[in-house]
Design a protein around this motif. Structure first.
Motif, short mmCIF file in Angstrom:
data_model
loop_
_atom_site.label_atom_id
_atom_site.label_comp_id
_atom_site.label_asym_id
_atom_site.label_seq_id
_atom_site.Cartn_x
_atom_site.Cartn_y
_atom_site.Cartn_z
N SER A 1 0.99 3.91 -2.86
CA SER A 1 0.55 5.49 -2.76
C SER A 1 1.79 6.57 -3.35
O SER A 1 1.40 7.45 -3.72
CB SER A 1 0.42 5.65 -1.12
N LYS A 2 3.01 5.86 -3.61
CA LYS A 2 3.99 6.44 -4.17
C LYS A 2 4.06 6.55 -5.75
O LYS A 2 4.82 7.10 -6.19
CB LYS A 2 5.26 6.02 -3.56
N GLY B 1 -4.46 4.35 -2.62
CA GLY B 1 -3.45 5.08 -1.88
C GLY B 1 -4.18 6.05 -1.21
O GLY B 1 -3.88 6.31 0.36
N TYR B 2 -5.32 6.70 -1.69
CA TYR B 2 -6.06 7.88 -0.91
C TYR B 2 -6.86 7.27 0.04
O TYR B 2 -6.64 7.61 1.22
CB TYR B 2 -6.74 8.62 -1.78
N LEU C 1 0.85 -1.24 0.15
CA LEU C 1 -0.10 -0.10 -0.13
C LEU C 1 0.63 1.27 0.07
O LEU C 1 0.60 2.30 -0.69
CB LEU C 1 -0.95 -0.07 1.19
N ARG C 2 2.15 1.13 0.71
CA ARG C 2 2.86 2.43 0.89
C ARG C 2 3.47 2.61 -0.44
O ARG C 2 3.62 3.85 -0.76
CB ARG C 2 3.78 2.22 1.93
N LEU D 1 -1.15 3.56 6.51
CA LEU D 1 0.22 3.45 5.99
C LEU D 1 1.09 3.60 7.01
O LEU D 1 2.40 3.78 6.76
CB LEU D 1 0.47 4.67 4.73
N ALA E 1 -4.46 5.84 3.10
CA ALA E 1 -4.18 7.21 3.77
C ALA E 1 -5.17 7.66 4.98
O ALA E 1 -4.71 7.98 6.00
CB ALA E 1 -3.42 8.19 3.00
N ARG F 1 -5.23 2.91 -8.59
CA ARG F 1 -4.02 2.84 -7.77
C ARG F 1 -4.03 4.14 -6.89
O ARG F 1 -3.89 4.20 -5.62
CB ARG F 1 -2.70 2.99 -8.54
N PHE F 2 -4.64 5.42 -7.55
CA PHE F 2 -4.39 6.56 -6.64
C PHE F 2 -5.56 6.66 -5.62
O PHE F 2 -5.32 6.90 -4.49
CB PHE F 2 -4.63 7.75 -7.71
#
Length: 309
Positions: free
Chosen positions: A256-257, A295-296, A252-253, A304, A299, A291-292
């Protein structure tokens, strides 16, 4: 004349006037009444005279600055003739050695292992090691442990699902070895007694850089210790569940990148197929379509951060 100020204020005022050369101390001179004055007294100085005095001081400072610049130029010229590296702290012979051949690397590691008396630490990123390499390591490691050497090894979480690594751990932990795993590692490292360390050659596959510099070896060992404190012991179903959770959190981390699946798999030491399966499961659990978005959502749900242990 009597001034309505304290003695400390008077002293402060006189010091300020003296700094600008507007008063001058007189010792053993006659006062204004023509009487001999046993103690020192102050007389005023015309501002023009004070300015002239400061001009003289400025001239002396310019002369000193010129002399300093001349000396600096001389020292710079002398430095070019000084032996390179002579000012540095003396390093032991072979403080840094580049070894291109895998066979030579193995020979040096075996020699360092035979001379080791206190501690061996290893950091093995990239999932499980080849079975042949693990089989060779068993004899060497059990011999070290039998001599009372402390042994600690770090793997990535993905090594928990690697059967040869599981078998290796099962054979060395009863002898006293300690093995832990974590999501991401600092890099491959083998160090003996905190006096000699082996790290991979950045260009030659199978090659290594051998470090004997005390400062460099201490830095690498300290980094290992910090990673070790945050790693999970390689044993038990409960520990394995923690490791899987850490692995998914690492995915996940990195998601998010904005990293690609191939990069994430390589960083975490898992196959691309396994990585994509975890990503698909995470998308489903988070109800994410991109993916965006994944990640959102991770968070906003505080998924994360570091896993508490």
């Amino acid at each position: 004349m009597v001034l309505d100020i304290s003695e400390s204020e008077t002293i402060e005022a006189v010091d300020a006037l003296e700094e600008f050369h507007l008063v001058d101390r007189v010792n053993g001179s006659e006062n204004l009444d023509g009487m001999c004055d046993q103690g020192p007294w102050w007389r005023t100085v015309h501002p023009h005279m004070a300015a002239a005095h400061m001009a003289g001081a400025e001239s002396r400072l310019r002369r000193q600055l010129y002399e300093l610049n001349t000396r600096r130029d001389s020292l710079t010229a002398l430095a070019s003739a000084y032996p390179a590296g002579a000012h540095r702290e003396a390093q032991p012979p072979g403080a840094l050695e580049v070894v291109d051949s895998l066979e030579d690397v193995i020979t040096l590691i075996e020699q360092a292992s035979a001379e080791c008396t206190q501690e061996m630490i290893t950091c093995q990123p990239g999932g499980g090691r080849p079975p042949a390499e693990l089989e060779q390591a068993v004899d060497r490691d059990t011999a070290l442990l039998a001599r009372g050497v402390r042994m600690r090894t770090l793997y990535q979480h993905s090594a928990r699902r690697h059967a040869p690594t599981q078998a290796y751990v099962d054979r060395i932990t009863p002898a006293g070895a300690q093995v832990r795993t974590m999501t991401d590692l600092l890099g491959r490292l083998v160090a003996f007694d905190r006096r000699i360390a082996f790290v991979p050659h950045h260009q030659r596959r199978g090659g290594a850089v051998v470090l004997r510099s005390p400062a460099a070896v201490a830095y690498l060992c300290d980094a290992f210790d910090r990673a070790w404190d945050h790693a999970t012991p390689f044993c038990g179903a409960e520990r394995t569940k923690v490791a899987v959770d850490d692995l998914r959190q690492g995915i996940l981390r990195l998601l998010s990148k904005g990293l690609k699946d191939e990069v994430i798999a390589r960083r975490l030491g898992i196959s691309l197929r396994t990585c994509r399966k975890h990503i698909a499961d995470l998308f489903q659990e988070l109800h994410a379509e991109s993916r965006f978005q994944a990640g959102y959502l991770a968070a906003t749900r505080d998924l994360l951060g570091e896993t508490a242990r």
